[in-house]
Design an enzyme around this catalytic site. Structure first.
Site, PDB file in Angstrom:
ATOM      1  N   GLU A  14       0.932  -1.240   0.058  1.00  9.61           N
ATOM      2  CA  GLU A  14      -0.029   0.105  -0.037  1.00  9.61           C
ATOM      3  C   GLU A  14       0.834   1.011  -0.068  1.00  9.61           C
ATOM      4  O   GLU A  14       1.675   1.623   1.066  1.00  9.61           O
ATOM      5  CB  GLU A  14      -0.855  -0.013   1.182  1.00  9.61           C
ATOM      6  CG  GLU A  14      -1.937  -1.086   1.352  1.00  9.61           C
ATOM      7  CD  GLU A  14      -2.932  -0.960   0.721  1.00  9.61           C
ATOM      8  OE1 GLU A  14      -3.419   0.046  -0.210  1.00  9.61           O
ATOM      9  OE2 GLU A  14      -4.010  -1.919   0.437  1.00  9.61           O
ATOM     10  N   CYS A  63      -2.665   9.394   2.582  1.00 13.14           N
ATOM     11  CA  CYS A  63      -2.486   8.946   1.261  1.00 13.14           C
ATOM     12  C   CYS A  63      -3.591   9.187   0.320  1.00 13.14           C
ATOM     13  O   CYS A  63      -3.117   9.126  -0.992  1.00 13.14           O
ATOM     14  CB  CYS A  63      -1.936   7.361   1.408  1.00 13.14           C
ATOM     15  SG  CYS A  63      -3.006   6.554   2.114  1.00 13.14           S
TER      16      CYS A  63
HETATM   17  P1  NAD Z   1       8.098   5.427   4.673  1.00 13.67           P
HETATM   18  O1  NAD Z   1       7.979   4.481   3.584  1.00 13.67           O
HETATM   19  O2  NAD Z   1       9.420   6.260   4.989  1.00 13.67           O
HETATM   20  O3  NAD Z   1       7.882   4.321   5.964  1.00 13.67           O
HETATM   21  C1  NAD Z   1       7.198   3.206   6.193  1.00 13.67           C
HETATM   22  C2  NAD Z   1       7.508   2.205   7.059  1.00 13.67           C
HETATM   23  O4  NAD Z   1       8.777   1.790   6.349  1.00 13.67           O
HETATM   24  C3  NAD Z   1       8.223   2.764   8.408  1.00 13.67           C
HETATM   25  O5  NAD Z   1       7.896   1.766   9.324  1.00 13.67           O
HETATM   26  C4  NAD Z   1       9.777   2.840   8.162  1.00 13.67           C
HETATM   27  O6  NAD Z   1      10.271   2.496   9.363  1.00 13.67           O
HETATM   28  C5  NAD Z   1       9.783   1.554   7.297  1.00 13.67           C
HETATM   29  N1  NAD Z   1      11.010   1.467   6.447  1.00 13.67           N
HETATM   30  C6  NAD Z   1      11.859   2.237   6.104  1.00 13.67           C
HETATM   31  N2  NAD Z   1      12.792   1.939   5.242  1.00 13.67           N
HETATM   32  C7  NAD Z   1      12.743   0.685   5.125  1.00 13.67           C
HETATM   33  C8  NAD Z   1      13.479  -0.293   4.688  1.00 13.67           C
HETATM   34  N3  NAD Z   1      14.653  -0.226   3.857  1.00 13.67           N
HETATM   35  N4  NAD Z   1      13.030  -1.534   4.937  1.00 13.67           N
HETATM   36  C9  NAD Z   1      11.879  -1.921   5.598  1.00 13.67           C
HETATM   37  N5  NAD Z   1      11.190  -1.016   6.083  1.00 13.67           N
HETATM   38  C10 NAD Z   1      11.553   0.208   5.972  1.00 13.67           C
HETATM   39  O7  NAD Z   1       6.748   6.061   4.753  1.00 13.67           O
HETATM   40  P2  NAD Z   1       6.133   6.925   5.751  1.00 13.67           P
HETATM   41  O8  NAD Z   1       6.984   8.348   5.623  1.00 13.67           O
HETATM   42  O9  NAD Z   1       6.271   6.607   7.273  1.00 13.67           O
HETATM   43  O10 NAD Z   1       4.496   7.140   5.403  1.00 13.67           O
HETATM   44  C11 NAD Z   1       4.173   8.005   4.593  1.00 13.67           C
HETATM   45  C12 NAD Z   1       3.894   7.019   3.118  1.00 13.67           C
HETATM   46  O11 NAD Z   1       2.914   6.220   3.414  1.00 13.67           O
HETATM   47  C13 NAD Z   1       3.563   8.020   2.166  1.00 13.67           C
HETATM   48  O12 NAD Z   1       4.099   7.698   1.043  1.00 13.67           O
HETATM   49  C14 NAD Z   1       2.125   7.599   2.076  1.00 13.67           C
HETATM   50  O13 NAD Z   1       1.295   7.790   0.876  1.00 13.67           O
HETATM   51  C15 NAD Z   1       2.073   6.478   2.526  1.00 13.67           C
HETATM   52  N6  NAD Z   1       0.749   5.789   3.036  1.00 13.67           N
HETATM   53  C16 NAD Z   1       0.050   4.893   2.125  1.00 13.67           C
HETATM   54  C17 NAD Z   1      -0.996   4.295   2.391  1.00 13.67           C
HETATM   55  C18 NAD Z   1      -1.993   3.306   1.723  1.00 13.67           C
HETATM   56  O14 NAD Z   1      -2.718   2.735   2.029  1.00 13.67           O
HETATM   57  N7  NAD Z   1      -1.675   3.365   0.306  1.00 13.67           N
HETATM   58  C19 NAD Z   1      -1.496   4.577   4.013  1.00 13.67           C
HETATM   59  C20 NAD Z   1      -1.037   5.284   4.656  1.00 13.67           C
HETATM   60  C21 NAD Z   1       0.328   6.024   4.270  1.00 13.67           C
END
Ligand code: NAD
Length: 504
Positions: free
Chosen positions: A259, A293
């Site tokens: 997602e 999002c």
């Molecule tokens: P992010 O991608 O920076 O982080 C998301 C998660 O991934 C965090 O728990 C982070 O610690 C982890 N992470 C970071 N690097 C990683 C790696 N190399 N390997 C494994 N895990 C890793 O996102 P964010 O800044 O926390 O959230 C915002 C983003 O989430 C936006 O792009 C938003 O659109 C998206 N989002 C999407 C939905 C959906 O349903 N499509 C819902 C909510 C948020």
């Protein structure tokens, strides 16, 4: 409202929840949970290291046979109790969510927490509706049926924007289907995921079914995705990190549910109810301070309504009250961090060179200066290929562009690699109906933007990912189907053996 809740007392035992109890992380690194409204630290904890992930996966693995072996009715009963405990803990959950995210309490208490309780109730019921296809004698000589089975240990990774709801969306369908799970919340917002898991234990869900590792993405996150005992990765976050997660998961042939980001269009035709569209655009762009999002980010408005729409949105944005998230009158809280606020400000400041900032475009001063606040911002005059129209800003920023023909409006709305959500505004049945067919997104609203509901799927197209959260569609992600074939002939030499033995 839950103000007796003290994170440092509640999590004195650590911010890892493994095998039904809190533990301290073993990475040797500390993480602060910061209240973005004030900049003050509300909890300092030890991050999970790879040993903690291993321990959580082992606990989930041990719990799997017992949990998956329960009848659907038994799992359903446990989830009903879970929903009831979550409802009892509503005040603390709303308080903790507002504290770690800066969400206005009217959002956390009016949306995040009730949505989570409803999700738990929904999956308590849905747990009893898991089914395979009916049996039949397709070959004539056999009876075939399809068993739907749990996968095993799920590894989930969640973002910081809706920590409680993301934990619920990941954990509930997985465990309702009989899986066990290790969830890694964003390291800056672990509080409500931990409280969610504690509520599950209180409701009698066995130790090890739900485990939380609060760790950094690069360490705990990557170790969880690569772990050989984890059969599926369910990830919500940015598209950039999603690509990295997908590459890692592929190396161990894991099932994958992604997602990812969004850049939702908000398409206003010239027969729309202007007042409804203006209210919908401001609410849809500003919910959760735009860190959503599915937020309305690109409004395309047909030329006859364009000027009035821009005037209306600017006027309404200027009435929005920023303030203390715990004040019931506050409409808009801070962004998640000052770093995120500066990132948003960077997009807006760069846009001044090629577009017009109609309102907002700065951080408020005075009492709010210590927090990560940013004023609701409206931008016009940006080109379709400019940064503010193409990139996910994740802040309280709406860009408005005009269009002439219906074809052009739909083309511009679809002109994005993302495909999570979209809305169309029209009082014409055929126009609205065309938009539902032609807008490429996992959710299309007509004359509204944002509402979600437990019974309906949430998930993206294209760069917004694949797979569904919520609804019974999510069971397609968290179960696998097995074909079982029974011989009905009871003869040693089957008819098909001709292909091996010839006519002997
Ligand atoms: P992010 O991608 O920076 O982080 C998301 C998660 O991934 C965090 O728990 C982070 O610690 C982890 N992470 C970071 N690097 C990683 C790696 N190399 N390997 C494994 N895990 C890793 O996102 P964010 O800044 O926390 O959230 C915002 C983003 O989430 C936006 O792009 C938003 O659109 C998206 N989002 C999407 C939905 C959906 O349903 N499509 C819902 C909510 C948020």
């Amino acid at each position: 409202m839950g103000k007796g809740f003290q994170p440092q007392d509640r999590f004195a035992g650590g911010a890892q929840y493994i095998g039904g109890r809190l533990r301290h992380g073993t990475s040797g690194c500390h993480q602060d949970v910061v209240d973005p409204a004030t900049g003050s630290t509300v909890l300092r904890y030890e991050l999970a290291g790879t040993d903690d992930v291993d321990a959580a996966v082992a606990a989930a693995r041990e719990a799997f046979p017992g949990w998956s072996g329960l009848t659907p009715a038994e799992r359903s009963e446990a989830l009903h109790r879970f929903a009831a405990v979550l409802a009892e803990r509503a005040e603390d959950l709303a308080y903790a969510e507002s504290l770690q995210c800066g969400k206005p309490v009217k959002l956390s208490a009016g949306f995040d927490v009730p949505g989570t309780v409803d999700n738990a109730s929904f999956f308590a019921g849905a747990a009893r509706h898991l089914e395979g296809k009916a049996a039949a004698e397709y070959s004539g000589d056999h009876t075939s049926c399809v068993r739907r089975e749990a996968l095993g240990v799920i590894g989930s990774i969640a973002p910081w924007n809706y920590p409680l709801q993301m934990a619920a969306w990941k954990i509930l369908p997985a465990v309702a289907a009989g899986n066990t799970i290790v969830l890694k919340p964003a390291e800056i917002t672990p509080l409500t995921s931990l409280m969610f898991a504690q509520a599950a234990t209180e409701a009698g869900i066995p130790d090890g079914v739900i485990n939380i590792v609060s760790g950094a993405g690069r360490d705990a996150g990557e170790h969880l995705v690569s772990h050989p005992d984890v059969v599926m990765t369910s990830f919500t976050g940015s598209t950039a990190v999603g690509k990295r997660v997908a590459a890692l998961a592929t190396a161990t042939v894991k099932r994958l549910h992604l997602e990812l980001g969004g850049k939702a269009p908000f398409l206003v035709f010239d027969d729309a109810d202007l007042d409804a569209a203006v209210n919908g655009a401001v609410a849809g762009a500003l919910i959760n301070t735009g860190q959503d999002c599915t937020a309305a980010t690109r409004a395309y408005v047909q030329r006859p309504l364009y000027d009035a729409f821009v005037r209306g949105v600017a006027a309404l944005m200027e009435t929005v009250r920023l303030g203390d998230p715990f004040e019931p009158s506050t409409d808009l809280g801070p962004l998640i961090s000052r770093q995120q606020r500066d990132r948003v400000a960077g997009f807006v400041d760069r846009a001044r060179a090629y577009a017009t900032v109609v309102t907002g475009g700065e951080a408020p001063g005075g009492e709010l200066a210590a927090g990560a606040y940013y004023l609701p911002t409206l931008i016009t005059g940006a080109a379709q290929d400019s940064e503010v129209v193409t990139s996910e800003i994740f802040g309280p920023v709406l860009v408005v562009l005009p269009f002439d023909t219906d074809d052009e409006g739909i083309r511009l709305a679809n002109d994005t690699p993302y495909g999570l959500a979209a809305s169309a505004w029209s009082t014409g049945l055929y126009r609205a109906n065309r938009a539902t067919r032609e807008l490429r997104a996992g959710c299309v609203w007509i004359n509204d933007h944002i509402p979600i509901i437990s019974e309906m799927p949430h998930g993206g197209y294209r760069a917004s990912g694949f797979g569904k959260d919520m609804s019974s569609y999510s069971f397609e992600e968290y179960t696998q189907v097995k074909h079982v074939m029974y011989d009905n002939t009871a003869v040693a030499r089957k008819d098909w053996h001709r292909t091996v033995f010839g006519d002997r």
